[in-house]
Enzyme design. Sequence first.
Site, PDB file in Angstrom:
ATOM      1  N   PHE A 141       5.559  -9.243   0.501  1.00 38.99           N
ATOM      2  CA  PHE A 141       4.590  -9.141   1.592  1.00 38.99           C
ATOM      3  C   PHE A 141       3.236  -8.810   0.990  1.00 38.99           C
ATOM      4  CE2 PHE A 141       2.127  -7.117   4.893  1.00 38.99           C
ATOM      5  CZ  PHE A 141       2.391  -7.904   6.005  1.00 38.99           C
ATOM      6  N   ASP A 226       0.547  -6.121  -6.725  1.00 40.22           N
ATOM      7  CA  ASP A 226       0.200  -5.637  -5.396  1.00 40.22           C
ATOM      8  C   ASP A 226       0.761  -4.227  -5.267  1.00 40.22           C
ATOM      9  OD1 ASP A 226       0.291  -4.899  -2.719  1.00 40.22           O
ATOM     10  OD2 ASP A 226       0.726  -6.914  -1.984  1.00 40.22           O
ATOM     11  N   LYS A 255      -3.809   1.204   1.781  1.00 42.86           N
ATOM     12  CA  LYS A 255      -2.936   2.216   2.378  1.00 42.86           C
ATOM     13  C   LYS A 255      -3.313   3.639   1.955  1.00 42.86           C
ATOM     14  CE  LYS A 255       1.124  -0.655   3.512  1.00 42.86           C
ATOM     15  NZ  LYS A 255       1.037  -0.577   4.983  1.00 42.86           N
TER      16      LYS A 255
END
Length: 406
Positions: A141, A226, A255
């Site tokens: 993702f 990532d 995040k």
Amino acid sequence: MSVEHAQVQRADFDQVIVPTYAPAAFIPVRGAGSRVWDQAGRELIDFSGGIAVNVLGHAHPVLVKALTEQANKLWHVSNVFTNEPTLRLAHKLVDATFAERAFFCNSGAEANEAAFKLARRVAFDNFASEKYEIIAAVNSFHGRTLFTVSVGGQPKYSDGFGPKITGISHVPYNDLEALKAAVSDKTCAVVLEPVQGEGGVLPADLAYLQGARELCTQHNALLIFDEVQSGMGRSGELFAYMHYGVTPDILTSAKSLGGGFPIGAMLTTEKLAKHFQPGTHGTTYGGNPLACAVAEAVIDTIHTEEMRAGVKARHERFKTRLQQIGEKYGVFSEVRGLGLLLGCVLTDAWKGKAKDFFNAAGEHNLMILQAGPDVVRFAPSLVVENVDIDEGLDRFERAVASLTQA
């Protein structure tokens, strides 16, 4: 002076919000540390961390101070000008990592978008025009923009939006032979999460990341990590690549980087960064003073030996208890993850029912997550108190008991 607000409730969501989400039945209104209170005054323990975002919990005094001080100085000037917080934050990220240059944006998707565009631009400038292929992992993702959702290896998110961006292929995660078979001189980048987050909290094998690094070097391709979910102390190191000792060419973060304030970053080397000259890429809000002031306070607080040791100790406390609960009720086949990103893999009898665990936890005053239908996910604050861990896991056990006795 208090401002009167109109009363809203959960039913309003279904009337006024585009239905891309199906949120829980209650509305959190206040948080402190790892505790949250809803509209009815009910207290919950938060093991979701805003999906691995609230790295220092709710309303951490250091972050509140950084935000309010900056809010009284300067909010936004655009990238026509620079600002002090963005430069201080860039220095700290560069000093703490392999990187020599930082690009700031507003989200993980934007950080990945920048990384993928940079990889293609580097190949375009240095090699033949057909070197633009990107290889990613199945079940990965990387965001929701058209480019990042196409690179992500979950068709349920990318289907139905017209023609896909071409030149992207997907191989099974942790399968080095499959990666070897896929990489060629047309590959411009291999994109991997050191820990697959949404794909089920699945850490990479060391040999897999080492092999990916070697393949990229051999084929003049860039290795992109990532670390949107795994970064900023969550793995027990500042970034998970440090845990593995495998250095990427580009790293993306978001995040936890802002501890709850929206910010993303792409980190890379000077040699690669120079392929992004003025005008090649940009963002109106990226690097804004409010976000960077908060993120600077985050890195100052979490980038310590004490914090790293604390995350590792909390990991053991969570994992031991979760394994005990899993064995006692026969619900988990494995508890996996790094640091305070943990996934409980459901046994065959409970496959597909992660949402039931989420709902049951909510009924027992606990906020957790799922990572797909088969994994229950925990991504708490890195400074969650032991008393909150123990009480939260007591609540979780009662939730599991209620499910198994139903």
